[in-house]
Design an enzyme around this catalytic site. Structure first.
Site, short mmCIF file in Angstrom:
data_model
loop_
_atom_site.label_atom_id
_atom_site.label_comp_id
_atom_site.label_asym_id
_atom_site.label_seq_id
_atom_site.Cartn_x
_atom_site.Cartn_y
_atom_site.Cartn_z
N LYS A 146 0.69 -1.90 -0.19
CA LYS A 146 0.34 -0.08 0.10
C LYS A 146 0.89 1.51 0.27
CE LYS A 146 -1.93 2.60 3.02
NZ LYS A 146 -2.73 2.39 4.42
N ASP A 165 -6.66 1.23 1.04
CA ASP A 165 -6.41 0.68 2.44
C ASP A 165 -8.11 1.00 3.10
OD1 ASP A 165 -8.60 3.08 1.72
OD2 ASP A 165 -7.28 4.89 2.94
#
Ligand code: SF4
Length: 235
Positions: A146, A165
């Site tokens: 991420k 997320d």
């Protein structure tokens, strides 16, 4: 007038796509395109809400943003970037001082370890420059897929994946893109569904929408520009 994902004719704006049911695989790409189109219109300035000027600054800010709001991170980073302007400066930082500077972002001991390990690895392996590939980024201490996607997409102009997320994951489920909850699997679905050129903007759009309208506990469906096509709409 044109055909919608449900096969119904609607006005050019596409605002009346009258169905709220589970989409078939075949319908998903056109539906995703419509979702993207509406969110782009709703949030024309969608962008990362972390303040940064360089790839290193965004890498630091993204590490600090774990379990913390972007607003809080933005309060801490100006001083951090001033005191430690380069990876070499950060790698030489005293742990106790760093902990104190980032304490308010939470999990400050772990984040300090990540910042020290990450910056030392950048100095040792990459001559002080943030690397430009996913493989090199995720090999840095404290950097997951991420974080790497955030830096690649927003600071280095590389579309290598989609940032997933908590907001992107939740909205991908609610909007019916996927029922997967594992971020890596959600990312794979989005990468198949969304054109590569939109991989960076799609996460900004979903995050903007997730923070403002499709909030976790009580989504504000009545105010949502997707409420006539979203399978989870409560109105
Ligand atoms: S209609 Fe409701 S559940 Fe669907 S995206 Fe909008 S706010 Fe979220």
């Amino acid at each position: 007038m044109r055909k919608t994902v449900s096969g119904k004719l609607v006005a050019g704006s596409g605002r009346r796509v009258a169905r709220k049911r589970k989409l078939s695989r075949k319908e998903l790409p056109a539906y995703a395109e419509e979702v993207l189109r509406r969110l782009k219109a709703a949030y024309p300035d969608a962008h990362t809400e972390l303040d940064f000027e360089t790839p290193l600054q965004l890498l630091i800010a993204t590490i600090l943003s774990a379990q913390c709001t972007d607003k809080r991170v933005n309060m801490v980073t100006p001083e951090l970037f001033r005191v430690f302007p380069t990876a070499r400066d950060l790698a030489c930082a005293e742990a106790a001082r760093l902990e104190e500077m980032i304490r308010t972002t939470g999990f400050f001991r772990n984040k300090t370890k990540s910042l020290l390990g990450m910056s030392a690895a950048i100095v040792e392996r990459h001559n002080g420059e943030v690397p430009r590939t996913m493989a090199e980024l995720v090999a840095l201490p404290g950097v997951g897929r991420k974080t790497a996607n955030v830096v690649l997409g927003n600071a280095l102009g590389v579309n290598d994946g989609v940032v997933v997320d908590t907001h992107v994951g939740r909205l991908s489920n609610r909007l019916g893109f996927t029922s997967e909850t594992d971020p890596v699997k959600v990312e794979q679905v989005l990468m198949r569904l969304i054109p590569r050129d939109d991989w960076v903007i799609v996460s900004h759009l979903l995050i903007f929408h997730g923070r403002r309208i499709c909030i976790a506990r009580t989504p504000r469906c009545a105010e949502c520009v997707l409420n006539d096509i979203c399978p989870s709409s409560r109105v």
